[in-house]
Design a protein around this motif. Sequence first.
Motif, PDB file in Angstrom:
ATOM      1  N   ASP A  61      13.162  -5.078  10.767  1.00  0.00           N
ATOM      2  CA  ASP A  61      12.918  -6.280  10.821  1.00  0.00           C
ATOM      3  C   ASP A  61      10.943  -6.735  10.854  1.00  0.00           C
ATOM      4  OD1 ASP A  61      15.093  -7.096  10.506  1.00  0.00           O
ATOM      5  OD2 ASP A  61      15.628  -7.290  12.295  1.00  0.00           O
ATOM      6  N   LEU A  62      10.523  -6.458  11.453  1.00  0.00           N
ATOM      7  CA  LEU A  62       9.571  -6.351  11.737  1.00  0.00           C
ATOM      8  C   LEU A  62       8.424  -5.918  11.038  1.00  0.00           C
ATOM      9  CD1 LEU A  62       8.737  -4.533  15.297  1.00  0.00           C
ATOM     10  CD2 LEU A  62       8.346  -7.162  14.508  1.00  0.00           C
ATOM     11  N   ALA A  63       8.558  -4.613   9.770  1.00  0.00           N
ATOM     12  CA  ALA A  63       7.905  -4.292   8.040  1.00  0.00           C
ATOM     13  C   ALA A  63       7.303  -5.320   7.306  1.00  0.00           C
ATOM     14  CB  ALA A  63       7.840  -3.124   8.195  1.00  0.00           C
ATOM     15  N   PRO A  64       9.291  -6.011   7.556  1.00  0.00           N
ATOM     16  CA  PRO A  64       8.630  -7.091   5.583  1.00  0.00           C
ATOM     17  C   PRO A  64       8.498  -8.400   6.842  1.00  0.00           C
ATOM     18  CG  PRO A  64      10.697  -6.346   5.879  1.00  0.00           C
ATOM     19  CD  PRO A  64      10.196  -5.470   7.489  1.00  0.00           C
ATOM     20  N   ALA A  65       8.258  -7.887   7.806  1.00  0.00           N
ATOM     21  CA  ALA A  65       7.238 -10.306   8.083  1.00  0.00           C
ATOM     22  C   ALA A  65       5.492  -9.753   9.000  1.00  0.00           C
ATOM     23  CB  ALA A  65       7.689 -10.160   9.800  1.00  0.00           C
ATOM     24  N   GLY A  66       5.705  -8.841   7.972  1.00  0.00           N
ATOM     25  CA  GLY A  66       3.843  -8.131   8.652  1.00  0.00           C
ATOM     26  C   GLY A  66       3.252  -7.585   9.313  1.00  0.00           C
ATOM     27  N   ASP A  67       4.718  -7.370  10.205  1.00  0.00           N
ATOM     28  CA  ASP A  67       4.091  -7.009  11.857  1.00  0.00           C
ATOM     29  C   ASP A  67       4.448  -5.256  11.847  1.00  0.00           C
ATOM     30  OD1 ASP A  67       3.373  -5.357  14.546  1.00  0.00           O
ATOM     31  OD2 ASP A  67       5.260  -6.558  15.359  1.00  0.00           O
ATOM     32  N   LEU A  68       3.269  -4.206  11.151  1.00  0.00           N
ATOM     33  CA  LEU A  68       3.876  -2.974  10.531  1.00  0.00           C
ATOM     34  C   LEU A  68       2.899  -2.665  12.076  1.00  0.00           C
ATOM     35  CD1 LEU A  68       1.290  -2.787   7.220  1.00  0.00           C
ATOM     36  CD2 LEU A  68       4.848  -2.793   7.404  1.00  0.00           C
ATOM     37  N   ALA A  69       2.038  -2.224  13.205  1.00  0.00           N
ATOM     38  CA  ALA A  69       2.126  -1.977  14.131  1.00  0.00           C
ATOM     39  C   ALA A  69       2.941  -1.799  14.812  1.00  0.00           C
ATOM     40  CB  ALA A  69       0.415  -2.730  14.430  1.00  0.00           C
ATOM     41  N   GLY A  70       4.001  -2.986  15.224  1.00  0.00           N
ATOM     42  CA  GLY A  70       5.477  -3.532  16.187  1.00  0.00           C
ATOM     43  C   GLY A  70       6.117  -2.029  15.505  1.00  0.00           C
ATOM     44  N   ALA A  71       6.616  -2.512  13.901  1.00  0.00           N
ATOM     45  CA  ALA A  71       7.148  -1.194  13.742  1.00  0.00           C
ATOM     46  C   ALA A  71       7.247  -0.397  13.307  1.00  0.00           C
ATOM     47  CB  ALA A  71       7.119  -1.846  11.649  1.00  0.00           C
ATOM     48  N   LYS A  72       5.577  -0.001  13.608  1.00  0.00           N
ATOM     49  CA  LYS A  72       5.611   1.894  13.523  1.00  0.00           C
ATOM     50  C   LYS A  72       6.019   2.017  15.240  1.00  0.00           C
ATOM     51  CE  LYS A  72       3.163   5.565  12.851  1.00  0.00           C
ATOM     52  NZ  LYS A  72       3.782   6.693  13.932  1.00  0.00           N
ATOM     53  N   ALA A  73       5.715   0.870  16.177  1.00  0.00           N
ATOM     54  CA  ALA A  73       6.058   1.859  18.108  1.00  0.00           C
ATOM     55  C   ALA A  73       7.403   1.435  17.544  1.00  0.00           C
ATOM     56  CB  ALA A  73       5.117   0.766  18.187  1.00  0.00           C
ATOM     57  N   ALA A  74       8.428   0.749  17.330  1.00  0.00           N
ATOM     58  CA  ALA A  74       9.974   0.403  16.890  1.00  0.00           C
ATOM     59  C   ALA A  74      10.318   1.912  16.570  1.00  0.00           C
ATOM     60  CB  ALA A  74      10.155  -0.385  16.288  1.00  0.00           C
ATOM     61  N   ILE A  75       9.641   2.440  15.341  1.00  0.00           N
ATOM     62  CA  ILE A  75      10.134   3.882  14.135  1.00  0.00           C
ATOM     63  C   ILE A  75       9.907   5.422  15.059  1.00  0.00           C
ATOM     64  CG2 ILE A  75       8.255   3.959  12.836  1.00  0.00           C
ATOM     65  CD1 ILE A  75      12.593   3.769  11.973  1.00  0.00           C
ATOM     66  N   ASP A  76       8.327   4.777  15.637  1.00  0.00           N
ATOM     67  CA  ASP A  76       8.255   6.319  16.905  1.00  0.00           C
ATOM     68  C   ASP A  76       9.122   6.615  17.846  1.00  0.00           C
ATOM     69  OD1 ASP A  76       6.353   6.706  14.567  1.00  0.00           O
ATOM     70  OD2 ASP A  76       4.841   5.841  16.360  1.00  0.00           O
ATOM     71  N   ARG A  77       9.174   5.464  18.468  1.00  0.00           N
ATOM     72  CA  ARG A  77      10.575   5.774  19.658  1.00  0.00           C
ATOM     73  C   ARG A  77      11.450   5.644  19.232  1.00  0.00           C
ATOM     74  NH1 ARG A  77      11.167   0.544  22.731  1.00  0.00           N
ATOM     75  NH2 ARG A  77      12.698   1.605  24.777  1.00  0.00           N
ATOM     76  N   ALA A  78      12.843   5.311  17.890  1.00  0.00           N
ATOM     77  CA  ALA A  78      13.486   5.376  17.593  1.00  0.00           C
ATOM     78  C   ALA A  78      13.553   7.382  16.862  1.00  0.00           C
ATOM     79  CB  ALA A  78      13.365   4.929  16.147  1.00  0.00           C
ATOM     80  N   GLY A  79      12.033   7.364  16.111  1.00  0.00           N
ATOM     81  CA  GLY A  79      12.472   8.831  16.541  1.00  0.00           C
ATOM     82  C   GLY A  79      12.075  10.010  17.458  1.00  0.00           C
ATOM     83  N   ARG A  80      11.528   9.608  18.257  1.00  0.00           N
ATOM     84  CA  ARG A  80      11.585  10.296  19.550  1.00  0.00           C
ATOM     85  C   ARG A  80      13.223  10.114  20.226  1.00  0.00           C
ATOM     86  NH1 ARG A  80       6.371   7.996  20.108  1.00  0.00           N
ATOM     87  NH2 ARG A  80       7.489   6.338  22.072  1.00  0.00           N
ATOM     88  N   LEU A  81      14.089   9.549  20.542  1.00  0.00           N
ATOM     89  CA  LEU A  81      14.912   9.190  21.012  1.00  0.00           C
ATOM     90  C   LEU A  81      16.128   9.995  20.190  1.00  0.00           C
ATOM     91  CD1 LEU A  81      15.323   5.554  21.289  1.00  0.00           C
ATOM     92  CD2 LEU A  81      15.409   7.365  23.414  1.00  0.00           C
ATOM     93  N   VAL A  82      15.939  10.071  18.721  1.00  0.00           N
ATOM     94  CA  VAL A  82      16.967  11.032  17.777  1.00  0.00           C
ATOM     95  C   VAL A  82      16.732  12.646  18.165  1.00  0.00           C
ATOM     96  CG1 VAL A  82      17.929  11.821  15.755  1.00  0.00           C
ATOM     97  CG2 VAL A  82      17.724   8.567  16.271  1.00  0.00           C
ATOM     98  N   ASP A  83      15.392  12.375  18.249  1.00  0.00           N
ATOM     99  CA  ASP A  83      14.772  14.369  18.186  1.00  0.00           C
ATOM    100  C   ASP A  83      15.222  14.696  20.122  1.00  0.00           C
ATOM    101  OD1 ASP A  83      13.695  14.298  15.965  1.00  0.00           O
ATOM    102  OD2 ASP A  83      12.359  14.065  16.767  1.00  0.00           O
ATOM    103  N   GLU A  84      15.715  13.459  20.904  1.00  0.00           N
ATOM    104  CA  GLU A  84      15.640  13.686  22.151  1.00  0.00           C
ATOM    105  C   GLU A  84      17.179  14.135  22.461  1.00  0.00           C
ATOM    106  OE1 GLU A  84      14.218  11.456  25.598  1.00  0.00           O
ATOM    107  OE2 GLU A  84      11.675  11.395  24.596  1.00  0.00           O
ATOM    108  N   ALA A  85      17.802  12.833  21.401  1.00  0.00           N
ATOM    109  CA  ALA A  85      19.126  13.250  21.868  1.00  0.00           C
ATOM    110  C   ALA A  85      20.204  14.481  20.932  1.00  0.00           C
ATOM    111  CB  ALA A  85      19.831  12.145  20.952  1.00  0.00           C
ATOM    112  N   LYS A  86      19.534  14.604  19.910  1.00  0.00           N
ATOM    113  CA  LYS A  86      19.764  16.549  19.310  1.00  0.00           C
ATOM    114  C   LYS A  86      20.805  17.715  20.286  1.00  0.00           C
ATOM    115  CE  LYS A  86      19.394  19.256  15.093  1.00  0.00           C
ATOM    116  NZ  LYS A  86      20.111  20.171  15.773  1.00  0.00           N
ATOM    117  N   PRO A  87      19.335  17.889  20.914  1.00  0.00           N
ATOM    118  CA  PRO A  87      19.753  18.733  21.520  1.00  0.00           C
ATOM    119  C   PRO A  87      21.042  18.364  22.586  1.00  0.00           C
ATOM    120  CG  PRO A  87      17.613  18.576  22.027  1.00  0.00           C
ATOM    121  CD  PRO A  87      18.391  17.558  21.194  1.00  0.00           C
ATOM    122  N   LEU A  88      20.623  17.672  23.398  1.00  0.00           N
ATOM    123  CA  LEU A  88      21.661  16.723  24.008  1.00  0.00           C
ATOM    124  C   LEU A  88      23.371  17.162  23.895  1.00  0.00           C
ATOM    125  CD1 LEU A  88      20.336  13.702  26.256  1.00  0.00           C
ATOM    126  CD2 LEU A  88      20.465  16.151  26.787  1.00  0.00           C
TER     127      LEU A  88
END
Length: 181
Positions: A61-88
């Motif tokens: 939602d944020l990327a097309p609205a022009g908030d690339l920094a906010g979009a980057k922060a959100a997607i980085d956090r999503a990636g960390r969560l998935v990476d942490e969830a996998k071994p669990l």
Amino acid sequence: KATEIDPRMGGAWINMGTTLAEAGNLHDAELMFMKAIECCDDVRTKGMMNLALLLQKRANDLAPAGDLAGAKAAIDRAGRLVDEAKPLLDARIALGGADSEDAMFASQLKPLRVQIHRLCGQILAGMGDLEACEAEFRTASESFGDIPGIWDALARVLDLRGKTEEGRLARERLAAVRNSL
């Protein structure tokens, strides 16, 4: 009500988060998923995966609205969560303690992580950081070399960076992956 009686009732936090997310209230849904993650181990991975999906949506939602920094922060956090969830999730499945939802989330790990890599790469390209974009797609190709789109994206960014020989090699790998499907 259930969380008022027992705040450690993780399933109730998940249900509230899901209901709020479906209603479009992503902020409060995020809080509910975070409470589920913190409250008990039996729903931790479910909370992590749901929160990762929510953050992926936020980035989309944020990327097309022009908030690339906010979009980057959100997607980085999503990636960390998935990476942490996998071994669990892997551990729960290996120990035989997984339920049908764990199996469902385990089957979603790879496609979700691939989507996160793609979106992150697109956001980085939009920010003009082609070096980081290349690094993102290289990481994705190392983890998910069987996904044609990863090789295509890597080849494109390599071409943009003037690395035509490496781009050609990525396209060869793309062709080999497509031929193996």
